[in-house]
Design a protein around this motif. Structure first.
Motif, PDB file in Angstrom:
ATOM      1  N   GLN A   1       0.810  -1.223   0.000  1.00 37.97           N
ATOM      2  CA  GLN A   1       0.000   0.000   0.000  1.00 37.97           C
ATOM      3  C   GLN A   1       0.837   1.262   0.000  1.00 37.97           C
ATOM      4  O   GLN A   1       1.874   1.329   0.660  1.00 37.97           O
ATOM      5  CB  GLN A   1      -0.905  -0.009   1.229  1.00 37.97           C
ATOM      6  CG  GLN A   1      -1.984  -1.081   1.156  1.00 37.97           C
ATOM      7  CD  GLN A   1      -2.966  -0.936   2.290  1.00 37.97           C
ATOM      8  OE1 GLN A   1      -2.598  -1.090   3.449  1.00 37.97           O
ATOM      9  NE2 GLN A   1      -4.202  -0.619   1.958  1.00 37.97           N
ATOM     10  N   GLU A   2       0.346   2.281  -0.685  1.00 41.22           N
ATOM     11  CA  GLU A   2       1.095   3.535  -0.753  1.00 41.22           C
ATOM     12  C   GLU A   2       0.784   4.436   0.433  1.00 41.22           C
ATOM     13  O   GLU A   2      -0.359   4.551   0.855  1.00 41.22           O
ATOM     14  CB  GLU A   2       0.783   4.274  -2.068  1.00 41.22           C
ATOM     15  CG  GLU A   2       1.707   5.470  -2.266  1.00 41.22           C
ATOM     16  CD  GLU A   2       1.670   6.034  -3.683  1.00 41.22           C
ATOM     17  OE1 GLU A   2       0.851   5.578  -4.486  1.00 41.22           O
ATOM     18  OE2 GLU A   2       2.479   6.947  -3.962  1.00 41.22           O
ATOM     19  N   MET A   3       1.800   5.072   0.944  1.00 39.00           N
ATOM     20  CA  MET A   3       1.654   6.045   2.016  1.00 39.00           C
ATOM     21  C   MET A   3       2.519   7.249   1.696  1.00 39.00           C
ATOM     22  O   MET A   3       3.226   7.261   0.697  1.00 39.00           O
ATOM     23  CB  MET A   3       2.125   5.451   3.354  1.00 39.00           C
ATOM     24  CG  MET A   3       1.330   4.260   3.823  1.00 39.00           C
ATOM     25  SD  MET A   3       1.798   3.753   5.495  1.00 39.00           S
ATOM     26  CE  MET A   3       1.113   5.082   6.477  1.00 39.00           C
ATOM     27  N   TYR A   4       2.448   8.237   2.555  1.00 40.31           N
ATOM     28  CA  TYR A   4       3.366   9.367   2.411  1.00 40.31           C
ATOM     29  C   TYR A   4       3.798   9.824   3.797  1.00 40.31           C
ATOM     30  O   TYR A   4       2.949  10.120   4.648  1.00 40.31           O
ATOM     31  CB  TYR A   4       2.705  10.517   1.648  1.00 40.31           C
ATOM     32  CG  TYR A   4       3.635  11.687   1.455  1.00 40.31           C
ATOM     33  CD1 TYR A   4       4.559  11.705   0.418  1.00 40.31           C
ATOM     34  CD2 TYR A   4       3.629  12.766   2.345  1.00 40.31           C
ATOM     35  CE1 TYR A   4       5.442  12.757   0.262  1.00 40.31           C
ATOM     36  CE2 TYR A   4       4.511  13.829   2.193  1.00 40.31           C
ATOM     37  CZ  TYR A   4       5.417  13.826   1.150  1.00 40.31           C
ATOM     38  OH  TYR A   4       6.295  14.856   0.998  1.00 40.31           O
ATOM     39  N   PHE A   5       5.109   9.852   4.005  1.00 36.31           N
ATOM     40  CA  PHE A   5       5.670  10.327   5.271  1.00 36.31           C
ATOM     41  C   PHE A   5       6.279  11.713   5.057  1.00 36.31           C
ATOM     42  O   PHE A   5       6.713  12.035   3.956  1.00 36.31           O
ATOM     43  CB  PHE A   5       6.755   9.357   5.762  1.00 36.31           C
ATOM     44  CG  PHE A   5       6.200   8.066   6.282  1.00 36.31           C
ATOM     45  CD1 PHE A   5       5.763   7.084   5.412  1.00 36.31           C
ATOM     46  CD2 PHE A   5       6.071   7.835   7.642  1.00 36.31           C
ATOM     47  CE1 PHE A   5       5.225   5.888   5.883  1.00 36.31           C
ATOM     48  CE2 PHE A   5       5.544   6.647   8.129  1.00 36.31           C
ATOM     49  CZ  PHE A   5       5.110   5.679   7.253  1.00 36.31           C
ATOM     50  N   PRO A   6       6.337  12.500   6.129  1.00 37.03           N
ATOM     51  CA  PRO A   6       6.887  13.855   5.990  1.00 37.03           C
ATOM     52  C   PRO A   6       8.303  13.859   5.412  1.00 37.03           C
ATOM     53  O   PRO A   6       9.060  12.913   5.609  1.00 37.03           O
ATOM     54  CB  PRO A   6       6.882  14.381   7.428  1.00 37.03           C
ATOM     55  CG  PRO A   6       5.785  13.639   8.100  1.00 37.03           C
ATOM     56  CD  PRO A   6       5.833  12.255   7.499  1.00 37.03           C
ATOM     57  N   LEU A   7       8.636  14.937   4.734  1.00 37.34           N
ATOM     58  CA  LEU A   7       9.984  15.076   4.186  1.00 37.34           C
ATOM     59  C   LEU A   7      11.002  15.418   5.266  1.00 37.34           C
ATOM     60  O   LEU A   7      12.187  15.198   5.098  1.00 37.34           O
ATOM     61  CB  LEU A   7      10.004  16.157   3.098  1.00 37.34           C
ATOM     62  CG  LEU A   7       9.662  15.670   1.701  1.00 37.34           C
ATOM     63  CD1 LEU A   7       9.476  16.831   0.754  1.00 37.34           C
ATOM     64  CD2 LEU A   7      10.748  14.751   1.171  1.00 37.34           C
ATOM     65  N   LEU A   8      10.520  16.001   6.355  1.00 37.07           N
ATOM     66  CA  LEU A   8      11.440  16.329   7.444  1.00 37.07           C
ATOM     67  C   LEU A   8      11.399  15.242   8.519  1.00 37.07           C
ATOM     68  O   LEU A   8      10.335  14.738   8.850  1.00 37.07           O
ATOM     69  CB  LEU A   8      11.077  17.677   8.072  1.00 37.07           C
ATOM     70  CG  LEU A   8      11.238  18.916   7.187  1.00 37.07           C
ATOM     71  CD1 LEU A   8      11.081  20.187   8.014  1.00 37.07           C
ATOM     72  CD2 LEU A   8      12.583  18.941   6.492  1.00 37.07           C
TER      73      LEU A   8
END
Lengths: 458, 458
Positions: free
Chosen positions: A61-68
């Protein structure tokens, strides 16, 4: 494949080819950063679509975590942090001086503290996710667009957690299979190697890496890491198993990115420019209409391809054709179809493969012939890439042979003193052992060893 | 719509709803940053796919610019830099102290110096591109997931350059139309307003903004900016026109992002959780199979929907149904289909809309009835959103009425002293003038003015 032994000439050819094809503009005023131009980005999007498809198919599954990433998170795993902190960009607010967050060089320190909050019981496992995002490595070495950038993007990473070692090992096998499928669409041949422990990703217990060719060297182009339980222990990612025991999870991570595009440019180019493999080409054909009414031509032909995948170019005079042909070639569009007044009259087009073959095709056969051309080009590109890569590999029993080989396959016992000696003597890097263990006496000490690749590498 | 007048209660409902639905996890240890969970990310991807579709349809090309912007680029436009630099995160290498690059708060300073190198002649115009990327604003105000974050992503921006003012104005009209279409799929009603010059994006000469509802306030949810020639002059984006004169281009920029998801949560929720409009819902139906063989059920029904868009939940006992129903409701899945032994015997399912309606449907009618349900829910959600928004607006001739109205539509002459007085008196913010000019005497000074919205806003 464009061949040029001198790295400096290759570098200027590289930049010109990328710019001429409309892939990237690297005049952006930060070293190691560049602008993705629309055509280059659309090729990369097709590659990304393939990833997304493969991941969905396999239930990742696709997720997105913060860039910082908070430094506090990262410092929970000392080996990771020690190996990356010199490359970190700290994000500093306008009046802040404290370096408490930095831009992600890889995903682990952002993800794993969260995994630790999500996983409680064996019922929460396996956890299998990915994200596609930019990574930042403030390396001081010389940069090369798509090959070594400071902002590496789009970069994809799969991260998984499992209850058992076996499951993690199977996940690695799946990751290898998915990468193979992706490389096949890109028509790129690769060798898969096991890295010796000292060369693995910080904290991991094993790694399988894909190597492809670039100019006269090899280049790492995907890695599938078996993280064992080291990260799980550092980040406290543990679960209560069916036997009511608390256990650290077994983890894997797999990454790949813009270097697939680098491999495409490196493998499928000539003096005229790049060649984009049909399976990932946003434009399948360039239709050059010479001194004829566009509507009439479009009415009479059927290419069997969605119109958005055809680049239509019109020349008002024969003198303009040359520039249009060059444009289609520089962009690496797989097929070129030329239709002028003569062809229109004869209901026949000239069909030219980016590989060079050319023939006259009656309008009624265009669809079938174009499909055949695209399939053949896709296969030919892959065959050429295989021939190039495997033609370089030479199994060597004597060090003198290994010195001369482009990619030397020699026996190595696993000791650092021996590999150091082989590296010095052959002026080659240790690439890794063959994917399946193949026994062979060490070329230096003569003790039991395994077949291992040595080659110059980026 | 979930209604709760107290902001603190709303805030805790908001966080719980987002977490329960599986949209985001905001326990990440940096304020204003959060993790996109798979389900939330898949809704956002559907919104993004709609953008990508609309942009491709209208010939706007996707690009990607670096996330880091050189300060030198930004400082070329003093008004932009002055308004954003206090929110900038500087990117500082490990041993560097010089703040020469920062994370993008918006795209202009990364893009426009490049535009200046690309545009030479009128033949290079129009330039029409977009990118979808994270933006960073280090604001100190309180954050709220999807509404006010420090990393705002995915954020899309269209940027265009034109030879004439008229073309730029037409581009704004197109941007409005595309946003309207996007909001329609999200089933979100909006009002469109013209901002007074003082409230426009730094450096721009005009702006049309979309406002939607959130709790008892309005919230800016898309903006289409007419940049005039101010940026072109600051960044030296000029072209040689057909008359051989060098002229600055006319520019527009349009932006939108995660706030569309915020509007969906704010508009389409109740005590049980969110409701995802069918047109952007990754899961169209939850199939709850109770104490029956899954294979048999799947064999006998045809929902007319791709299997990947159905969430299949199985209950071994009737006691487990409640939790599964709650799950489907919390996730806002548009339709629920329940099939147990009784239904299987009767070849009849129970079909329940997320809006609450429930009926028995013979298996053979399921496909048609489900399609009808989805269409009706999509329309009902939009109608409810319209009713909610437009029910708040009250045209007022007297300030006492404007004080009481939720959204007051009053006459305003354009002078700051008058709007300051109206704001103080009504405890409302100036939202903007109606999209088409509608004359109305100023509610304070009585001079000629235009109809202008005032409302509490985020």
């Amino acid at each position: 494949m464009y061949k040029n032994p001198k790295e400096t000439e290759y570098a200027s050819w590289w930049n010109k080819t990328i710019s001429d094809a409309g892939l990237a503009d690297n005049r952006y005023q930060l070293k190691g950063f560049f602008v993705w131009m629309p055509y280059g980005f659309s090729i990369m999007k097709n590659i990304r679509n393939k990833w997304d498809y493969l991941f969905a198919l396999n239930g990742i599954q696709e997720m997105y975590f913060p860039l910082l990433v908070p430094v506090e998170y990262a410092s929970r795993n000392a080996s990771w942090w020690n190996s990356f902190k010199s490359q970190a960009f700290y994000a500093l607010g306008y009046e802040e001086t404290e370096k408490n967050a930095f831009l992600r060089p890889t995903g682990e320190p952002a993800m794993y503290p969260m995994f630790s909050t999500w996983i409680r019981s064996h019922r929460d496992l396996p956890l299998r996710i990915y994200e596609t995002v930019s990574s930042f490595r403030n390396e001081t070495k010389s940069t090369k667009t798509f090959v070594r950038d400071v902002e590496i993007g789009p970069w994809y990473e799969i991260h998984t957690c499992h209850a058992t070692r076996e499951e993690a090992e199977n996940e690695i096998k799946l990751a290898i299979k998915m990468n193979e499928e992706l490389f096949l669409d890109a028509a790129i041949a690769s060798i898969k190697v096991r890295k010796p422990p000292a060369d693995c990703f910080p904290g991991s217990v094993g790694a399988v890496e894909f190597y492809t060719t670039l100019n006269d060297k090899l280049i790492e182009n995907a890695s599938c890491n078996n993280l064992g339980q080291a990260y799980a222990k550092a980040f406290d990612i543990a679960f209560t198993d069916k036997d009511e025991q608390k256990k650290p999870v077994w983890q894997t991570c797999t990454g790949n990115g813009e270097r697939i595009l680098a491999a495409i440019i490196g493998n499928h180019s000539d003096d005229k420019g790049i060649v984009v493999p049909p399976k990932i080409a946003p434009l399948q054909a360039a239709l050059i209409i010479i001194n004829s009414p566009q509507e009439e031509v479009l009415d009479k032909i059927d290419l069997g391809i969605d119109k958005s995948k055809i680049l239509i170019l019109t020349a008002k005079a024969f003198s303009e054709i040359g520039e249009l042909r060059f444009k289609a070639e520089r962009m690496g569009i797989p097929a070129r179809i030329e239709i002028g007044p003569k062809e229109l009259l004869a209901s026949e087009a000239t069909l030219i493969s980016r590989a060079g073959n050319k023939k006259s095709v009656p309008f009624k056969n265009l669809k079938a012939e174009l499909a055949k051309l695209l399939e053949k080009l896709q296969n030919d590109l892959y065959d050429a890439s295989k021939k190039e890569l495997f033609g370089r590999i030479k199994e060597c029993d004597k060090i003198e042979e290994a010195e001369k080989a482009q990619v030397a396959l020699v026996g190595w016992c696993g000791k650092t003193e021996c590999s150091d000696w082989i590296k010095t003597k052959t002026k080659k890097d240790l690439i890794g052992m063959t994917l399946e263990i193949e026994k062979k006496k060490c070329i230096w000490c003569g003790e039991d060893g395994e077949k291992t690749y040595f080659s110059a590498a980026y």
